[in-house]
Each structure stands twice: as C-alpha cells, then as structure tokens.
Scaffold this active site. Structure first.
Site, PDB file in Angstrom:
ATOM      1  N   LEU A  43       0.815  -1.213   0.000  1.00  0.00           N
ATOM      2  CA  LEU A  43       0.000   0.000   0.000  1.00  0.00           C
ATOM      3  C   LEU A  43       0.846   1.259   0.000  1.00  0.00           C
ATOM      4  O   LEU A  43       1.804   1.386   0.755  1.00  0.00           O
ATOM      5  CB  LEU A  43      -0.927   0.005   1.221  1.00  0.00           C
ATOM      6  CG  LEU A  43      -1.826   1.232   1.378  1.00  0.00           C
ATOM      7  CD1 LEU A  43      -3.253   0.821   1.703  1.00  0.00           C
ATOM      8  CD2 LEU A  43      -1.286   2.164   2.472  1.00  0.00           C
ATOM      9  N   ASN A  45       0.271   5.437   0.453  1.00  0.00           N
ATOM     10  CA  ASN A  45      -0.686   6.521   0.665  1.00  0.00           C
ATOM     11  C   ASN A  45       0.014   7.873   0.704  1.00  0.00           C
ATOM     12  O   ASN A  45       0.595   8.253  -0.308  1.00  0.00           O
ATOM     13  CB  ASN A  45      -1.635   6.262   1.840  1.00  0.00           C
ATOM     14  CG  ASN A  45      -0.969   6.111   3.181  1.00  0.00           C
ATOM     15  OD1 ASN A  45       0.041   5.445   3.337  1.00  0.00           O
ATOM     16  ND2 ASN A  45      -1.547   6.733   4.197  1.00  0.00           N
ATOM     17  N   ASP A  46      -0.007   8.613   1.792  1.00  0.00           N
ATOM     18  CA  ASP A  46       0.361  10.028   1.783  1.00  0.00           C
ATOM     19  C   ASP A  46       1.737  10.327   1.177  1.00  0.00           C
ATOM     20  O   ASP A  46       2.729   9.672   1.531  1.00  0.00           O
ATOM     21  CB  ASP A  46       0.389  10.573   3.210  1.00  0.00           C
ATOM     22  CG  ASP A  46      -0.937  10.460   3.918  1.00  0.00           C
ATOM     23  OD1 ASP A  46      -1.848   9.816   3.380  1.00  0.00           O
ATOM     24  OD2 ASP A  46      -1.054  11.011   5.022  1.00  0.00           O
ATOM     25  N   GLN A  62       4.273   7.250   2.108  1.00  0.00           N
ATOM     26  CA  GLN A  62       3.951   6.210   3.068  1.00  0.00           C
ATOM     27  C   GLN A  62       3.860   4.869   2.347  1.00  0.00           C
ATOM     28  O   GLN A  62       3.187   4.752   1.322  1.00  0.00           O
ATOM     29  CB  GLN A  62       2.611   6.515   3.730  1.00  0.00           C
ATOM     30  CG  GLN A  62       2.610   7.755   4.595  1.00  0.00           C
ATOM     31  CD  GLN A  62       3.227   7.497   5.938  1.00  0.00           C
ATOM     32  OE1 GLN A  62       2.613   6.958   6.835  1.00  0.00           O
ATOM     33  NE2 GLN A  62       4.472   7.889   6.080  1.00  0.00           N
ATOM     34  N   TYR A 107       5.066   7.719  10.402  1.00  0.00           N
ATOM     35  CA  TYR A 107       3.896   8.340   9.797  1.00  0.00           C
ATOM     36  C   TYR A 107       4.278   9.640   9.074  1.00  0.00           C
ATOM     37  O   TYR A 107       5.421  10.049   9.047  1.00  0.00           O
ATOM     38  CB  TYR A 107       2.831   8.586  10.854  1.00  0.00           C
ATOM     39  CG  TYR A 107       1.970   7.367  11.156  1.00  0.00           C
ATOM     40  CD1 TYR A 107       2.394   6.078  10.830  1.00  0.00           C
ATOM     41  CD2 TYR A 107       0.735   7.489  11.778  1.00  0.00           C
ATOM     42  CE1 TYR A 107       1.616   4.967  11.097  1.00  0.00           C
ATOM     43  CE2 TYR A 107      -0.057   6.381  12.052  1.00  0.00           C
ATOM     44  CZ  TYR A 107       0.382   5.129  11.717  1.00  0.00           C
ATOM     45  OH  TYR A 107      -0.400   4.035  11.986  1.00  0.00           O
TER      46      TYR A 107
END
Length: 493
Positions: A43, A45-46, A62, A107
């Site tokens: 995955l 993401n950001d 990410q 994060y």
C-alpha cells in the site's frame, strides 16, 4: 476482502527479498500505472517530505510493504529533475523495532533542506504493551550520499490536552524572520478537528508549544484535521487541510475531504483569518493528503502532489495485495477567490504519439492504455464517456448542461464499482461556462482538468478489457496522445 491479523499488519521487514515473490505477482496486474508513481508492493498513501534540493525534487511516500492494508508504515524515497520522470531510490525511513518511538510506523511529515542535508520531520507512531497509541514528533537527517540518521530522541511528544491523534508535522519558515514553525494535525478531547503550532529558532531542538491555530468560523469543522499547512501563494495565505468525519454538500456521503481556505495568517496572534468559505481542492472521488513542496522560490505559485485514494476506502486491487498511487504534480496559483490547479508544462514531454480519434460506426474511438485527451468545447451541452464500451456507452460519464452552469462526473457506468456508499456523482458549478477539458487516463486512474485548471476531478478507475473506448458529443474538437512510461518498473527496496 482479506482479514489481516495485527501481527501480519505490523510485521517488520528484515530482508527485502521476502517481498520478491509478491512483487513478481503484482507487476503482472493489468492495473499497474504507466506514468503515475505507485508502490513496488503493498500500500502507498500520503506523499511526504516534498522538497527541492541539490538540483532534484525529492519526494517520499507512506509505504506498507505487505499488502493493501494500513499497517507498519515506512518512508519510500523517489527523485526527479523535472517532476515528470521519476527514479526510485528505495527505503529511507524504517520503523524501529522493540520499544522505539516509531515502533509501529513512520507516519506522515515534511522536509526542509539546509546546506547539504535534508531534515525530515515525521510522526513516530508508538504503541505500548497495552496497544495504547502515543504520537511523537521525530526528526531524521538525510545526507547527500543517501545516509539517513534518526535523532535518538523525539523533538517532542504528544500534547496531553488533546487526544492521541496528533500527526503530520509540516515545517514552515516565517518569511522575514528566523523562526521555524511546525504545524500538527490534531483532535481535541471534545472531538473537534484543529491544528497545533510549535516554534523554534533551531531546526533540530528547542521546540515549544505555542497554541492551537485559531480559525474564526471553523471551530467545529470535522473531528480531526490531517495534513495541515499554510502556503503563501500570489500574495494570499492558503490554509490547506483534510477535515474528517463530516459531510459537505456535493460530496455525497464521503466523510474525508481535502480542501483549503484563502485568507491571512497572523503569526503573532496565531490566527488564520478566512476570506471566504472552505473549498474542496479536488472534486473527484479519490484525492487526499495533498502535499506542497517546500523550498519553492517562486512566491506566485506552489507545486502540489496528492495521494490518489481515501482513508477507509477499498479498491479492486486490494485483492492483488497492492493499492494506491500519487496524482500528477500540479501548479497552484490564485485566481480571484479560488486556487487554480494546472498540470505542469513538463507533462507534455510524456506525449508519445498523436492518435486518431475518428469514431467507429457507434460513435466511439479506441483508447490506449495511457493517454492524454484534450477537448475544446463550444457553446451548448457536452457529454464525454471515458472507459466506455465499443458502443460509446457506460464508463466515466462527464457532462455539462445546455446553459453550461454545471459540470458533473458520474462513475456509476463502470462495470467494476467500488465505494458506492460514498456516492457516484460529483458536481462543480461553472461560473464562466465550459471551454476546455484536459483528461489524463492511466491504467487505473483518471484526472480531469476543467477550463485550464478552474477545477479538477481525480478518481481511481478499474476498466475491464471491453471498457477501452471513448465517445464525445457536443460542439467540440478532440485531440489525443498516447503517453510514455515515466517510472521504471523495477524491484527496488
């Protein structure tokens, strides 16, 4: 849908070769992108740490390597000289094992270049033995030779007057001063979304909590603000953020949004004074966590990249153990009361071959795997079906009414439908009618730019083999180009 155990989601990556069989499977997917950044496995993401340094654009994102699940997050590093063609450099930030401050994930965050190093600010996601979350704002230093050094202690921990949801530090330099600010997305104990502000005169130490950012009129706007930042564009201050768990007119049942407010930031009063309402940044179905590049010298614009996805959403490639990609980079300027988003001029370098748009007997023409479509529109109603069948029906339906006061995008005609509960139609009022559409399609995405950047609709899309046609009706002229590959598909961790 696969059910992941906690142990599976937060499994540490000890040897990159563990991922090779997964990569070999995933690279055969028909939905792997041609000119959009995507993860090697798992995955994405950001986007994080977007910055210009050493004659290159640096971007991190990410990454959870094991599958399409929000588990143990890492920062993956990519670079570009033109924001169009990219090179994968591999892992940059890896979560600590054991009881480290980021033991359950590195994060989101941001970056600032100083001299020959890039300073990386991120949220350390820590879980204790009882699985209680603790958020730490951490710092790492990336040297020119690629060496990454994490600072042994965090810059600061969570503010006890707010919930444990405190993340996404954005580093900001106050113009005309030597003061640095870190803006943190947060959630109050009475469930209000907000941003927290810390300051220091030293990038590496001495950070002090100043205040919650005051935004008059937006004291109760969602229950969590993610990815907040203030950008100065064309003489205006722009507050960009992602409010969660609220509905907005025209956004269906979607609970997560990415948007902005134009106004004025008073750093002495730590107050952002709005000059208008909250505007959605992207009117499509799948755009979130937008990041603007730091260290931009041109004060009349910003450069933005966003995650092409949404929190709590599922996508067809989840079953193939990968998900997510990034949008094309966009140039932001201010026009009147709005942000204007345009594809960068450099994107034209990816145009490969001018293709014929002559229609078959059913009024449709064939689409390649990846393409750019330009449509000049004249007066009256217009209708475009992208990823339609050979009869020109179905697919993504773009339409503008007769008096050109509204444009809408309807995805309900696709054979593979997903996240339907969030709604399948998005609309945008048009103040000056419809004159131009610029549409970028890839193997599993579509980005629709309206009227030279006045609005954009971004969505993931997963067409079947029969859904590779396009039909255009209305008084218009259409051009199309196939697109070159922008990122080399390779196993690099």
């Amino acid at each position: 849908m696969r059910e992941w155990t906690r142990e599976e989601k937060y499994r540490s990556l000890r040897d990159p070769q563990e991922l090779l069989p997964l990569y070999e499977k995933i690279k055969e997917s028909e939905y792997r992108q041609t000119y959009h950044n995507q993860a090697v496995t798992g995955l994405m993401n950001d986007p994080n740490g977007f910055v210009w340094h050493d004659n290159k654009w640096h971007l991190f994102y990410q990454w959870c390597p094991w599958g399409a699940v929000h588990g143990l997050k890492h920062w993956y590093h990519i670079v570009s000289t033109d924001l169009v063609t990219w090179k994968n450099l591999g892992l940059c930030l890896i979560p600590d094992q054991g009881d480290g401050y980021d033991n359950k994930g590195v994060y989101s965050g941001s970056a600032m270049p100083i001299d020959d190093k890039i300073y990386l600010y991120y949220t350390g996601n820590h879980r204790d033995e009882d699985w209680t979350r603790h958020a730490y704002t951490c710092l790492a230093r990336l040297s020119k030779d690629g060496w990454v050094e994490k600072y042994p202690l965090p810059l600061f921990g969570e503010n006890p007057n707010y919930t444990e949801h405190q993340r996404d530090p954005k580093i900001i330099i106050r113009e005309g001063s030597n003061i640095y600010y870190l803006m943190i997305g947060a959630k109050t104990k009475d469930n209000r979304g907000c941003a927290l502000i810390y300051s220091s005169d030293d990038l590496q130490r001495g950070w002090n909590f100043l205040s919650e950012l005051k935004v008059p009129g937006f004291e109760n706007f969602g229950d969590m603000w993610e990815c907040p930042t203030i950008e100065h564009i064309g003489g205006k201050d722009v507050l960009l953020f992602c409010p969660q768990h609220l509905t907005i007119p025209g956004r269906g049942n979607s609970q997560h949004h990415n948007g902005y407010i134009l106004g004025f930031m008073d750093w002495d009063k730590l107050t952002f004074f709005p000059e208008g309402q909250f505007h959605v940044l992207d009117f499509g179905f799948d755009s979130y966590a937008a990041a603007c590049a730091n260290n931009i010298q041109d004060k009349d614009k910003a450069i933005l990249i966003a995650w092409m996805g949404l929190p709590d959403a599922a996508y067809p490639t989840d079953e193939e153990d990968w998900s997510g990609c990034l949008t094309l980079p966009r140039e932001l300027t201010v026009r009147g009361r709005r942000l204007i988003q345009k594809p960068l001029p450099e994107i034209r370098k990816l145009r490969d071959e001018r293709l014929d748009t002559e229609c078959n007997i059913n009024g449709a023409f064939k689409l390649p795997r990846a393409a750019e479509i330009e449509i000049d529109c004249r007066k009256g109603a217009h209708s475009v079906n992208v990823f339609a069948d050979e009869n020109g029906e179905g697919g993504i339906h773009i339409s503008c009414n007769e008096d050109q006061t509204m444009i809408s995008v309807d995805r309900s005609g696709m054979k593979q439908r997903f996240n339907c509960d969030d709604g399948e139609v998005r609309e945008r009022p048009l103040e000056n009618g419809l004159s131009h559409l610029r549409i970028f399609i890839d193997s599993s995405s579509i980005e629709i730019f309206v009227n030279d950047g006045d609005a954009v609709f971004t969505s993931r899309v997963f067409p079947l083999e029969s859904e590779h046609f396009c039909s255009v009706t209305g008084d218009s002229f259409t051009k199309m180009w196939s697109m070159k590959r922008a990122i080399k598909e390779q196993f690099l961790v």
